[in-house]
Design a protein around this motif. Structure first.
Motif, short mmCIF file in Angstrom:
data_model
loop_
_atom_site.label_atom_id
_atom_site.label_comp_id
_atom_site.label_asym_id
_atom_site.label_seq_id
_atom_site.Cartn_x
_atom_site.Cartn_y
_atom_site.Cartn_z
N THR A 150 0.83 -1.21 0.00
CA THR A 150 0.00 0.00 0.00
C THR A 150 0.86 1.25 0.00
OG1 THR A 150 -1.64 -1.21 1.26
CG2 THR A 150 -1.91 1.17 1.16
N ILE A 151 1.96 1.23 0.77
CA ILE A 151 2.84 2.39 0.81
C ILE A 151 3.41 2.66 -0.58
CG2 ILE A 151 4.99 3.32 1.74
CD1 ILE A 151 4.42 1.82 4.30
N LEU A 152 3.86 1.61 -1.26
CA LEU A 152 4.41 1.78 -2.61
C LEU A 152 3.35 2.33 -3.55
CD1 LEU A 152 6.58 -1.42 -2.94
CD2 LEU A 152 7.39 0.94 -3.00
N PHE A 153 2.17 1.74 -3.47
CA PHE A 153 1.08 2.14 -4.35
C PHE A 153 0.69 3.61 -4.13
CE2 PHE A 153 -3.47 2.62 -5.10
CZ PHE A 153 -3.52 2.30 -6.44
N THR A 154 0.52 4.00 -2.86
CA THR A 154 0.14 5.38 -2.58
C THR A 154 1.28 6.35 -2.94
OG1 THR A 154 0.68 4.92 -0.28
CG2 THR A 154 -1.65 5.06 -0.84
N ALA A 170 0.89 9.62 -5.20
CA ALA A 170 1.36 10.94 -4.76
C ALA A 170 2.38 11.52 -5.75
CB ALA A 170 1.99 10.83 -3.37
N THR A 171 3.20 10.65 -6.33
CA THR A 171 4.20 11.12 -7.29
C THR A 171 3.54 11.72 -8.53
OG1 THR A 171 5.68 9.37 -6.55
CG2 THR A 171 6.24 10.45 -8.61
N ILE A 172 2.55 11.01 -9.06
CA ILE A 172 1.86 11.52 -10.25
C ILE A 172 1.13 12.82 -9.92
CG2 ILE A 172 0.03 11.03 -11.93
CD1 ILE A 172 1.01 8.22 -12.10
N ALA A 173 0.51 12.87 -8.74
CA ALA A 173 -0.18 14.09 -8.33
C ALA A 173 0.82 15.25 -8.25
CB ALA A 173 -0.87 13.88 -6.98
N SER A 174 2.04 14.99 -7.79
CA SER A 174 3.04 16.06 -7.67
C SER A 174 3.51 16.54 -9.04
CB SER A 174 4.26 15.59 -6.89
OG SER A 174 3.88 15.16 -5.63
N PHE A 175 3.64 15.61 -9.99
CA PHE A 175 4.04 16.01 -11.34
C PHE A 175 3.02 16.96 -11.95
CE2 PHE A 175 6.83 12.09 -12.22
CZ PHE A 175 7.96 12.83 -11.95
N VAL A 217 6.50 6.41 -17.25
CA VAL A 217 7.51 5.71 -16.45
C VAL A 217 6.94 5.37 -15.08
CG1 VAL A 217 9.73 5.98 -15.27
CG2 VAL A 217 9.49 6.71 -17.64
N ILE A 218 6.30 6.36 -14.45
CA ILE A 218 5.73 6.12 -13.11
C ILE A 218 4.64 5.07 -13.17
CG2 ILE A 218 4.52 7.18 -11.18
CD1 ILE A 218 7.36 8.12 -11.46
N THR A 219 3.82 5.12 -14.22
CA THR A 219 2.74 4.14 -14.34
C THR A 219 3.31 2.73 -14.55
OG1 THR A 219 1.43 5.85 -15.39
CG2 THR A 219 0.56 3.62 -15.50
N TYR A 220 4.42 2.66 -15.29
CA TYR A 220 5.09 1.37 -15.47
C TYR A 220 5.55 0.83 -14.11
CZ TYR A 220 8.50 -2.11 -16.88
OH TYR A 220 9.21 -3.27 -17.01
N VAL A 221 6.11 1.73 -13.31
CA VAL A 221 6.52 1.34 -11.95
C VAL A 221 5.31 0.84 -11.16
CG1 VAL A 221 7.45 2.19 -9.76
CG2 VAL A 221 8.48 2.91 -11.91
N GLN A 222 4.20 1.59 -11.28
CA GLN A 222 2.98 1.19 -10.58
C GLN A 222 2.55 -0.22 -10.99
OE1 GLN A 222 -0.48 3.32 -11.77
NE2 GLN A 222 -1.64 2.78 -9.94
N VAL A 240 4.67 -2.62 -9.34
CA VAL A 240 4.32 -2.66 -7.92
C VAL A 240 3.08 -3.51 -7.70
CG1 VAL A 240 3.43 -1.27 -6.02
CG2 VAL A 240 5.43 -0.51 -7.28
N SER A 241 2.07 -3.33 -8.55
CA SER A 241 0.84 -4.09 -8.34
C SER A 241 1.08 -5.57 -8.57
CB SER A 241 -0.29 -3.56 -9.24
OG SER A 241 0.09 -3.63 -10.58
N LYS A 242 2.10 -5.90 -9.36
CA LYS A 242 2.47 -7.31 -9.51
C LYS A 242 2.99 -7.86 -8.19
CE LYS A 242 3.95 -8.09 -14.26
NZ LYS A 242 5.18 -7.99 -15.03
N THR A 243 3.89 -7.10 -7.54
CA THR A 243 4.42 -7.57 -6.26
C THR A 243 3.31 -7.59 -5.22
OG1 THR A 243 5.05 -5.33 -5.62
CG2 THR A 243 6.74 -6.67 -6.68
N ARG A 244 2.34 -6.69 -5.38
CA ARG A 244 1.23 -6.65 -4.45
C ARG A 244 0.48 -7.99 -4.47
NH1 ARG A 244 -3.10 -2.16 -2.84
NH2 ARG A 244 -4.20 -2.41 -4.79
N VAL A 245 0.28 -8.52 -5.66
CA VAL A 245 -0.38 -9.81 -5.79
C VAL A 245 0.44 -10.88 -5.06
CG1 VAL A 245 -1.17 -11.57 -7.42
CG2 VAL A 245 -1.46 -9.16 -7.96
N HIS A 246 1.76 -10.75 -5.18
CA HIS A 246 2.67 -11.67 -4.51
C HIS A 246 2.41 -11.78 -3.02
CE1 HIS A 246 6.10 -13.66 -6.39
NE2 HIS A 246 5.73 -12.97 -7.45
N TYR A 247 2.23 -10.60 -2.39
CA TYR A 247 2.09 -10.56 -0.94
C TYR A 247 0.84 -11.26 -0.45
CZ TYR A 247 5.93 -7.45 0.22
OH TYR A 247 7.16 -6.92 0.44
N GLN A 248 -0.22 -11.21 -1.27
CA GLN A 248 -1.50 -11.68 -0.75
C GLN A 248 -1.68 -13.19 -0.88
OE1 GLN A 248 -3.89 -9.03 -2.95
NE2 GLN A 248 -3.94 -7.49 -1.34
#
Lengths: 301, 279
Positions: free
Chosen positions: A221-225, A229-234, A285-290, A293-301
């Motif tokens: 969740t921290i990575l995702f948020t 926040a990064t896109i909002a700042s851009f 680039v940021i969306t690619y990172v996202q 991230v969502s891939k690793t998120r699936v990993h955790y669950q």
């Protein structure tokens, strides 16, 4: 034989209905997303001003002049510094406050804190910006009066090029914090209590439990948020436009504000579009990172 | 030993309480200061040391705001844009989400990708081409320019699709056997099932359109089509004297509807944002 043709007829009808229902949305999304993206890239290759009928093809000239311009370098570094400051401070504060509000102490107060901390998020950035212009006012602003009363020297806030960008970031953090606290609290509440039981039995200190159990559990969740926040700042524009107009001395000029000024004040849409394409690359680039991230998120669950 | 733990606990509890009260103060005090300033005289805003509360309520500040900027026009435009976006978006996104969740057709993956693209690309990237397009078509300073780009809300399509997918196919089949039309199925079966999502989407788009500054700033240049956030930014610039009491009074007009909405439905609004954040 007749049966199959009848079936394929209803099937065809079925398909047609699917298209028809989606059509209005598809048309609008094409007009307001796909076409503008294509046109942005296309227009970035042309010169001319806002009223030229047939702008001249200039190839990559707009890009090279951007990348050679000192102003644009500063705009890029402003945007990146602003983003780094905003995202890091917001995330650290949000995690600390969310964990704090999630503890069992003073429960009734927690609800009130949550309500208050989220309020600025639904208020217009224009209102928040004008309000902080007043609070940060160099003559009669409350913040400096408060600092002086506590024995500190006056802080120049928006008046000095050294502090203006940080002051704008501060306002963004104040406004957005509650939203991120809310999202992280939702993640905290989703951690099953059974996870903590072992730690409780071992009498593990609270701080260790936080770093060894809580933080890893909410790290997706921290990575995702952080990405949000990064896109909002851009995209930052409103606060810059209302509070500083890019100044003093270009110190708060960021990417979107630069695009706006280049198109409408200096009348150079080609260069503005080229800067728009650079913003597009950032967001991709940021969306690619996202996505990763969502891939690793699936990993955790 | 136990005694000491108790006092330590009480101390920690007190410290915790003080910290939280401080946090509340940091978040709420600026709003209090806005309201307090809005009712002060100009002399009071400049007074040192500053006074917490105005000596007498200066309602005249608000009438002065109406004299300085055309609040009535801005307010009307803000309301028109918000209401039309909130209502019209349902006519676009409900059928789209229905199609994505219950129909099979070859271009479906492409359509879904289009929705995701729309969700990913912010308007801060697409605004220049849209501006060129609207000005070529003579659509600058129209309500359409302020409304149309927001009604194909991609996030709305995405969220509703998830809700619609939970409606069992048998229910729809049964309705079809009863000769129910697609429109009837959407209104009578799908929409009631997704009621909470529909309310969430309405709330979110009302809030974001009421607060929107960027889009109307680009798309309007005439008083007649400007919205309230633009008006407040203009009020700040129009006032060379920096009459902060006046500016805060104007600001209050923009803030109060949202604050009122939040006081009435704070839990609902927060849940809506959690929804939208987590997806």
């Amino acid at each position: 034989m007749r049966g199959t043709t009848a079936l394929s007829k209803t099937e065809r009808q079925e398909r047609l209905k699917g298209y028809l229902l989606a059509a209005p949305a598809v048309v609008l999304l094409f007009i307001f997303t796909v076409y503008p993206l294509c046109y942005l890239i296309y227009r970035s290759l042309f010169g001319g001003n806002l009223i030229t009928k047939d702008p001249k093809f200039v190839g990559l000239e707009n890009y090279t002049s951007l990348l050679e311009s000192k102003d644009f370098h500063q705009v890029l570094s402003n945007t990146l510094i602003y983003t780094a400051v905003t995202v890091v401070l917001t995330m650290v504060l949000a995690v600390v406050i969310a964990a704090w509000l999630n503890s069992k102490k003073n429960r009734r107060l927690n609800e009130l804190v949550q309500t208050c901390i989220f309020t600025p998020h639904i208020i217009s950035m224009v209102s928040v910006s004008t309000l902080f212009l007043w609070l940060m006012d160099s003559k009669n602003g409350l913040l400096n009066i408060l600092l002086n009363a506590l024995g500190f020297e006056s802080f120049p806030f928006l008046a000095s090029p050294d502090t203006a960008l940080f002051s704008v970031a501060l306002v963004t953090i104040w406004k957005g914090l509650g939203y991120y606290v809310l999202l992280i609290m939702a993640a905290l509440q989703n951690i099953p209590t059974s996870v903590y039981e072992a730690a409780e039995m071992d009498d593990t200190p609270a701080l260790k439990t936080f770093f060894k159990i809580t933080l890893p559990m909410i790290s997706p969740t921290i990575l995702f948020t952080s990405v949000v926040a990064t896109i909002a700042s851009f995209k930052v524009f409103d606060s810059i436009s209302v509070m500083t107009g890019g100044g003093p001395l270009n110190s708060t000029n960021t990417l979107v504000y630069y695009i706006y000024e280049y198109a409408f004040r200096y009348g150079k849409p080609g260069q503005a579009c080229a800067a728009g394409v650079i913003l597009l690359v950032f967001v991709c680039v940021i969306t690619y990172v996202q996505f990763q991230v969502s891939k690793t998120r699936v990993h955790y669950q | 030993m136990k005694e000491r733990n108790k006092t330590l606990d009480a101390g920690l509890r007190g410290l915790d309480c003080v910290g939280k009260l401080l946090l509340i103060l940091i978040m709420a005090f600026p709003f209090f200061w806005m309201i307090s300033t809005a009712f002060k005289t100009l002399a009071e805003t400049l007074a040192f040391p500053p006074t917490m509360l105005p000596e007498s309520l200066q309602w005249v500040n608000f009438t002065d705001v109406f004299k300085t900027i055309s609040v009535g026009v801005y307010l009307r435009n803000s309301i028109i844009v918000c209401v039309f976006v909130v209502i019209l978006q349902y006519f676009i996104i409900v059928p789209a989400a229905y199609s994505l969740s219950k129909y099979e057709f070859r271009a479906k993956p492409a359509f879904f990708a289009l929705v995701m693209l729309g969700q990913m690309i912010p308007m801060q990237i697409t605004f220049l081409p849209v501006y060129f397009m609207f000005s070529k078509m003579g659509m600058m300073d129209t309500y359409s320019a302020l409304i149309l780009p927001f009604i194909s809300n991609p996030f709305g399509i995405f969220l509703l699709r998830q809700y619609f997918m939970q409606v069992p196919g048998e229910v729809i089949e049964a309705a079809r056997l009863d000769n129910a039309s697609d429109i009837k199925i959407m209104f009578k079966i799908m929409m009631p099932m997704a009621k909470s999502a529909l309310i969430t989407l309405g709330l979110l788009s009302f809030i974001s359109n009421w607060n929107n500054y960027f889009w109307p700033l680009i798309m309007t240049s005439q008083e007649a089509r400007r919205t309230l956030p633009i008006g407040i930014a203009l009020l700040k610039d129009a006032d060379n004297l920096q009459r902060w009491n006046l500016i805060m009074a104007g600001n209050l007009l923009l803030v109060l509807p949202m604050l009122g909405l939040y006081i009435v439905a704070s839990k609902k609004i927060r849940n809506a944002f959690v929804y939208s954040g987590i997806k």
